[in-house]
Design a protein around this motif. Structure first.
Motif, PDB file in Angstrom:
ATOM      1  N   PHE A  89       1.421   3.005 -15.999  1.00  0.00           N
ATOM      2  CA  PHE A  89       2.771   3.340 -15.575  1.00  0.00           C
ATOM      3  C   PHE A  89       3.849   3.338 -16.644  1.00  0.00           C
ATOM      4  O   PHE A  89       4.881   3.914 -16.465  1.00  0.00           O
ATOM      5  N   SER A  90       3.711   2.630 -17.667  1.00  0.00           N
ATOM      6  CA  SER A  90       4.791   2.418 -18.632  1.00  0.00           C
ATOM      7  C   SER A  90       5.644   1.240 -18.188  1.00  0.00           C
ATOM      8  O   SER A  90       5.417   0.628 -17.144  1.00  0.00           O
ATOM      9  N   GLU A  91       6.664   0.942 -18.947  1.00  0.00           N
ATOM     10  CA  GLU A  91       7.500  -0.233 -18.701  1.00  0.00           C
ATOM     11  C   GLU A  91       8.181  -0.182 -17.337  1.00  0.00           C
ATOM     12  O   GLU A  91       8.268  -1.194 -16.631  1.00  0.00           O
ATOM     13  N   GLU A  92       8.665   0.996 -16.948  1.00  0.00           N
ATOM     14  CA  GLU A  92       9.380   1.115 -15.685  1.00  0.00           C
ATOM     15  C   GLU A  92       8.480   0.812 -14.488  1.00  0.00           C
ATOM     16  O   GLU A  92       8.846   0.052 -13.591  1.00  0.00           O
ATOM     17  N   GLY A  93       7.305   1.426 -14.480  1.00  0.00           N
ATOM     18  CA  GLY A  93       6.399   1.206 -13.363  1.00  0.00           C
ATOM     19  C   GLY A  93       5.906  -0.223 -13.283  1.00  0.00           C
ATOM     20  O   GLY A  93       5.757  -0.786 -12.196  1.00  0.00           O
ATOM     21  N   THR A  94       5.661  -0.825 -14.439  1.00  0.00           N
ATOM     22  CA  THR A  94       5.213  -2.210 -14.467  1.00  0.00           C
ATOM     23  C   THR A  94       6.276  -3.129 -13.872  1.00  0.00           C
ATOM     24  O   THR A  94       5.963  -4.090 -13.158  1.00  0.00           O
ATOM     25  N   VAL A  97      -2.118  -5.345   1.689  1.00  0.00           N
ATOM     26  CA  VAL A  97      -2.558  -4.012   2.099  1.00  0.00           C
ATOM     27  C   VAL A  97      -3.071  -3.304   0.857  1.00  0.00           C
ATOM     28  O   VAL A  97      -2.414  -3.325  -0.194  1.00  0.00           O
ATOM     29  N   LEU A  98      -4.250  -2.707   0.964  1.00  0.00           N
ATOM     30  CA  LEU A  98      -4.837  -1.979  -0.152  1.00  0.00           C
ATOM     31  C   LEU A  98      -4.699  -0.477   0.077  1.00  0.00           C
ATOM     32  O   LEU A  98      -5.080   0.032   1.128  1.00  0.00           O
ATOM     33  N   VAL A  99      -4.152   0.212  -0.913  1.00  0.00           N
ATOM     34  CA  VAL A  99      -4.024   1.670  -0.865  1.00  0.00           C
ATOM     35  C   VAL A  99      -4.955   2.245  -1.923  1.00  0.00           C
ATOM     36  O   VAL A  99      -4.797   1.962  -3.116  1.00  0.00           O
ATOM     37  N   SER A 100      -5.928   3.037  -1.495  1.00  0.00           N
ATOM     38  CA  SER A 100      -6.925   3.594  -2.412  1.00  0.00           C
ATOM     39  C   SER A 100      -6.649   5.065  -2.691  1.00  0.00           C
ATOM     40  O   SER A 100      -6.390   5.840  -1.770  1.00  0.00           O
ATOM     41  N   PHE A 101      -6.709   5.415  -3.968  1.00  0.00           N
ATOM     42  CA  PHE A 101      -6.602   6.805  -4.411  1.00  0.00           C
ATOM     43  C   PHE A 101      -7.949   7.156  -5.036  1.00  0.00           C
ATOM     44  O   PHE A 101      -8.313   6.615  -6.084  1.00  0.00           O
ATOM     45  N   THR A 102      -8.699   8.037  -4.393  1.00  0.00           N
ATOM     46  CA  THR A 102     -10.038   8.374  -4.874  1.00  0.00           C
ATOM     47  C   THR A 102     -10.043   9.738  -5.556  1.00  0.00           C
ATOM     48  O   THR A 102      -9.110  10.524  -5.424  1.00  0.00           O
ATOM     49  N   ALA A 146       2.972  -6.453  -6.568  1.00  0.00           N
ATOM     50  CA  ALA A 146       1.835  -5.548  -6.383  1.00  0.00           C
ATOM     51  C   ALA A 146       0.925  -5.593  -7.602  1.00  0.00           C
ATOM     52  O   ALA A 146       1.298  -6.100  -8.662  1.00  0.00           O
ATOM     53  N   GLU A 147      -0.271  -5.047  -7.439  1.00  0.00           N
ATOM     54  CA  GLU A 147      -1.235  -5.027  -8.535  1.00  0.00           C
ATOM     55  C   GLU A 147      -2.098  -3.778  -8.443  1.00  0.00           C
ATOM     56  O   GLU A 147      -2.252  -3.193  -7.366  1.00  0.00           O
ATOM     57  N   ILE A 148      -2.632  -3.394  -9.594  1.00  0.00           N
ATOM     58  CA  ILE A 148      -3.496  -2.220  -9.675  1.00  0.00           C
ATOM     59  C   ILE A 148      -4.884  -2.653 -10.131  1.00  0.00           C
ATOM     60  O   ILE A 148      -5.026  -3.459 -11.044  1.00  0.00           O
ATOM     61  N   MET A 192      -8.571   4.339  -7.777  1.00  0.00           N
ATOM     62  CA  MET A 192      -7.513   3.428  -8.182  1.00  0.00           C
ATOM     63  C   MET A 192      -7.018   2.741  -6.917  1.00  0.00           C
ATOM     64  O   MET A 192      -6.766   3.400  -5.905  1.00  0.00           O
ATOM     65  N   ILE A 193      -6.890   1.427  -6.956  1.00  0.00           N
ATOM     66  CA  ILE A 193      -6.527   0.671  -5.762  1.00  0.00           C
ATOM     67  C   ILE A 193      -5.234  -0.088  -6.010  1.00  0.00           C
ATOM     68  O   ILE A 193      -5.137  -0.899  -6.936  1.00  0.00           O
ATOM     69  N   LEU A 194      -4.252   0.195  -5.179  1.00  0.00           N
ATOM     70  CA  LEU A 194      -2.964  -0.493  -5.236  1.00  0.00           C
ATOM     71  C   LEU A 194      -2.962  -1.604  -4.197  1.00  0.00           C
ATOM     72  O   LEU A 194      -3.152  -1.351  -3.008  1.00  0.00           O
ATOM     73  N   GLY A 195      -2.757  -2.840  -4.651  1.00  0.00           N
ATOM     74  CA  GLY A 195      -2.677  -3.972  -3.744  1.00  0.00           C
ATOM     75  C   GLY A 195      -1.225  -4.347  -3.500  1.00  0.00           C
ATOM     76  O   GLY A 195      -0.485  -4.639  -4.439  1.00  0.00           O
ATOM     77  N   LEU A 196      -0.806  -4.316  -2.239  1.00  0.00           N
ATOM     78  CA  LEU A 196       0.573  -4.627  -1.867  1.00  0.00           C
ATOM     79  C   LEU A 196       0.615  -5.941  -1.091  1.00  0.00           C
ATOM     80  O   LEU A 196      -0.035  -6.068  -0.049  1.00  0.00           O
ATOM     81  N   ALA A 197       1.368  -6.908  -1.604  1.00  0.00           N
ATOM     82  CA  ALA A 197       1.520  -8.168  -0.886  1.00  0.00           C
ATOM     83  C   ALA A 197       2.265  -7.916   0.422  1.00  0.00           C
ATOM     84  O   ALA A 197       3.247  -7.174   0.453  1.00  0.00           O
TER      85      ALA A 197
END
Length: 223
Positions: A188-193, A168-173, A201-203, A212-217
Motif C-alpha cells: 500500500f505505501s505509507e498512506e495505506g499502512t 471479518v476476513l475479506v478475500s481477494f482471489t 486491520a491486517e493483510i 490476498m486476505i484482509l482481516g478487519l477487527a
C-alpha cells in the motif's frame, strides 16, 4: 499535531477526489448519450415538419434510451450520496458486504478500464464490524486497486468475506503476485499502512490459493 492523522486526512481527501472524479466522468457519459439522442429526436422533428412521416418506432427507441440513461444517472447519484454520507459518523456498525458493494459500484469505471471480470459473492451470514465507514471504504479501495493492478492471466478477481469470532476476513482471489508479498508496506505505501493501523486491520497472502486476505477487527480502534 498528529502526523498519522494528518497523513490519514490527506489520504482520505485523495480517495474522495479519486472517486468523485470517476463519478463525474460517468455522469458526463450519461449526459453525452442524452445529448446525442436529443439530437436524433430533433432531427425527426425537423423531418416531420417538412412533411416526412414521423417514425414512431424510432421515437419509442429514443424515448427508451432517455429512460435508461435517467435510471443510470439516478443510480450513480444515489451511490455518490451514500458515499458522501460515510463521513457523517466516525464509528458505527458497518456491514462489510454493503461496503464492498459500494466500493465496487464507485470503482465501476476503473474495473472496466482494466478489463477485469469481478465476481463478488455476498456472505451467507452477517459480516459486521464496528468501524469508521469512510476509512473502511478507503481501505477496501486500496485492496481492490491492488487486485486490479495485479490480476492473473484470466483477469478474473473473486471477492468474498466471512465472519469469525473477533474479525471479518475479506478475500481477494486471482492475484498470483500476492505470493511474492509479505508485508502490507509492500502493498500500500505509507498512506495505506496508516489506514490499516488505525483500523486495526491486517493483510495476509496465501500463495496456494493466489489470494490476498484482509482481516478487519470487529471492534477497531478509530480516530
Amino acid at each position: 499535531m498528529n502526523p498519522q492523522m494528518d497523513l490519514i486526512g490527506r489520504t482520505g481527501l485523495k480517495f474522495f477526489g479519486t472517486m468523485t472524479a470517476s463519478i463525474s466522468h460517468e455522469l458526463k457519459n450519461v449526459l453525452a448519450i442524452i445529448n446525442e439522442n436529443a439530437g436524433l429526436m430533433k432531427d425527426l422533428s425537423l423531418m416531420a415538419r417538412k412533411g416526412a412521416p414521423l417514425d414512431l418506432d424510432k421515437v419509442d427507441k429514443i424515448s427508451s434510451r432517455f429512460e435508461q440513461q435517467v435510471a443510470r444517472a439516478d443510480h450513480i447519484v444515489k451511490g455518490l450520496n451514500q458515499f458522501a454520507h460515510t463521513i457523517d459518523t466516525e464509528v458505527k456498525p458497518v456491514e462489510v458486504d454493503e461496503a464492498l458493494e459500494m466500493v465496487l459500484s464507485l470503482a465501476h469505471r476503473f474495473i472496466a478500464m482494466q478489463n477485469c471480470a469481478m465476481e463478488f459473492k455476498p456472505s451467507e451470514n452477517p459480516c459486521r464490524v464496528n468501524s469508521n465507514p469512510f476509512l473502511l471504504n478507503n481501505l477496501l479501495w486500496f485492496c481492490l486497486e491492488y487486485a486490479l493492478e495485479n490480476p492473473g492471466p484470466e483477469k478474473q478477481i473473486g471477492i468474498n468475506c466471512v465472519s469469525l469470532d473477533a474479525k471479518v476476513l475479506v478475500s481477494f482471489t486471482g492475484i498470483p503476485e500476492a505470493a511474492e508479498k509479505i508485508h502490507p508496506c509492500h502493498l500500500f505505501s505509507e498512506e495505506g499502512t496508516a489506514v490499516l493501523q488505525i483500523l486495526g486491520a491486517e493483510i495476509e497472502f496465501n500463495p496456494e490459493t493466489n489470494s490476498m486476505i484482509l482481516g478487519l477487527a470487529k471492534n477497531s480502534k478509530n480516530p
